[in-house]
Design an enzyme around this catalytic site. Structure first.
Site, PDB file in Angstrom:
ATOM      1  CE  LYS A   1      21.470 -49.373  58.581  1.00 19.51           C
ATOM      2  NZ  LYS A   1      20.057 -49.169  58.935  1.00 19.51           N
TER       3      LYS A   1
ATOM      4  CB  SER B   1      23.305 -38.392  59.901  1.00 15.55           C
ATOM      5  OG  SER B   1      22.264 -39.321  59.986  1.00 15.55           O
TER       6      SER B   1
ATOM      7  CB  SER C   1      23.567 -46.143  56.096  1.00 12.50           C
ATOM      8  OG  SER C   1      22.205 -46.400  55.817  1.00 12.50           O
TER       9      SER C   1
ATOM     10  CG  ASN D   1      22.457 -47.701  63.470  1.00 11.79           C
ATOM     11  OD1 ASN D   1      22.965 -48.082  64.527  1.00 11.79           O
ATOM     12  ND2 ASN D   1      21.494 -46.799  63.434  1.00 11.79           N
TER      13      ASN D   1
ATOM     14  CB  SER E   1      22.808 -38.591  55.228  1.00 14.79           C
ATOM     15  OG  SER E   1      22.621 -38.707  56.621  1.00 14.79           O
TER      16      SER E   1
END
Ligand code: NAD
Length: 297
Positions: A82, A33, A78, A103, A31
């Site tokens: 979810k 993020s 995720s 999310n 990821s």
């Protein structure tokens, strides 16, 4: 631990007051993020840390409990969690309720609220380009993890008409549900179409203001494919938006550019803005978007 190693100018040391935010999914190590959020925290001098946790459905209940126990500020959620996370939360915002998917979790003193920021990110990415699609007609392909929040948020924010096309696969029931929910719970009017009916698809595209492809056709292993191969199916004054961001320019985008379409986008803006929305929910602050955009892309 030191956040200086994630290419930021600032050296923020974690300390006894650092607030933890998670990302709970499996697989998750790929990821972007953590890089996005930790660099934004560092840039703004916020004492937060964002970490990935490999959490599958089985570990999920204890992981959600840990948000309360450890007094974390929240978490991203995720796949495969979810939908499964919903029974463990106290509240859902409107979009998460309509999507039946979450999310982002925010922890307010033990009360956990679930949000879906993907659709917010999609709509914001259009606003970033100075585009307002309220009152307009959308043709959308896909009713999965990306297509559902796009449809719901567009409907919440005032898109007038959504023609949803799907193939008859395991997501067809999602498409049926999405159209029903939009018609029952929002002011938008949704219609359901078989993507296999190409004449119908062409007709709906001819009268739409924005076409969004949320199927993943155009990324690996389908990178040489596009659901619209004939540029004459597009018209210049429309928006063509592919949720795929790798490759940066998909076959669909190439066809749209060939047709002379004014506004052609990949999914990078949506990806960035869903993170911006989550960041605001956790910290109350605006992510330094341009700084992060330059860092990531
Ligand atoms: P998903 O599996 O949940 O849903 C896929 C949808 O595409 C379903 O409706 C399915 O019926 C349809 N589909 C699958 N194969 C197809 C084919 N060959 N032809 C026509 N339709 C087909 O997937 P998802 O999580 O919704 O992801 C879809 C795409 O969106 C992926 O490319 C993903 O990378 C992208 N995505 C982007 C963002 C972003 O922020 N930009 C966020 C989430 C997902």
């Amino acid at each position: 631990m030191d956040l200086n190693n994630i290419h930021t100018g600032k050296n923020i040391s974690l300390n006894g007051h650092t607030i933890l935010i998670g990302l709970m999914a499996d697989p998750i190590r790929h990821s972007m993020s953590p890089t996005m959020h930790n660099n934004a925290f560092a840039k703004l001098g916020l004492n937060y840390a964002y970490l990935c946790f490999e959490i599958d459905n089985q570990k999920l209940p204890k992981a959600i409990d840990a948000i309360r126990t450890l007094d974390m500020r929240g978490s991203n959620i995720s796949m495969p969690n979810k939908q499964k996370v919903i029974p463990y939360l106290d509240r859902l915002d409107e979009s998460a309720e309509l999507c039946q998917a979450v999310n982002t979790i925010v922890n307010d003193h033990g009360i956990l609220t679930g949000y879906t920021t993907d659709g917010i990110g999609f709509m914001q990415s259009l606003k970033d380009e100075g585009l307002d699609i309220t009152g307009q007609k959308m043709v959308l392909t896909g009713a999965g993890g990306a297509g559902t929040p796009i449809a719901m948020q567009a409907a919440i924010e005032g898109v007038k008409e959504i023609a949803l096309f799907n193939i008859e696969d395991d997501k067809w029931e999602n498409a049926v549900r999405n159209v029903k929910i939009i018609n029952e719970k929002t002011g938008a009017h949704a219609t359901l179409h078989h993507l296999e009916d190409q004449a119908d698809f062409k007709k709906e595209l001819a009268s739409c203001d924005i076409y969004v492809d949320a199927t993943g056709v155009g990324m690996k292993p389908l990178e040489d494919m596009t659901l619209v191969a004939d540029p004459t199916w597009f018209h210049q004054d429309m928006i063509v938006y592919d949720t795929v961001y790798a490759p940066r320019e998909t076959k669909l985008m190439q066809v749209a550019k060939q047709a002379g379409v004014d506004h052609v986008f990949n999914g990078l803006g949506m990806m960035l803005e869903q993170g911006v929305a989550a960041f605001k929910l956790w910290t109350g602050q605006d992510m330094p978007v341009e700084y992060i955009r330059n860092l990531l892309f």
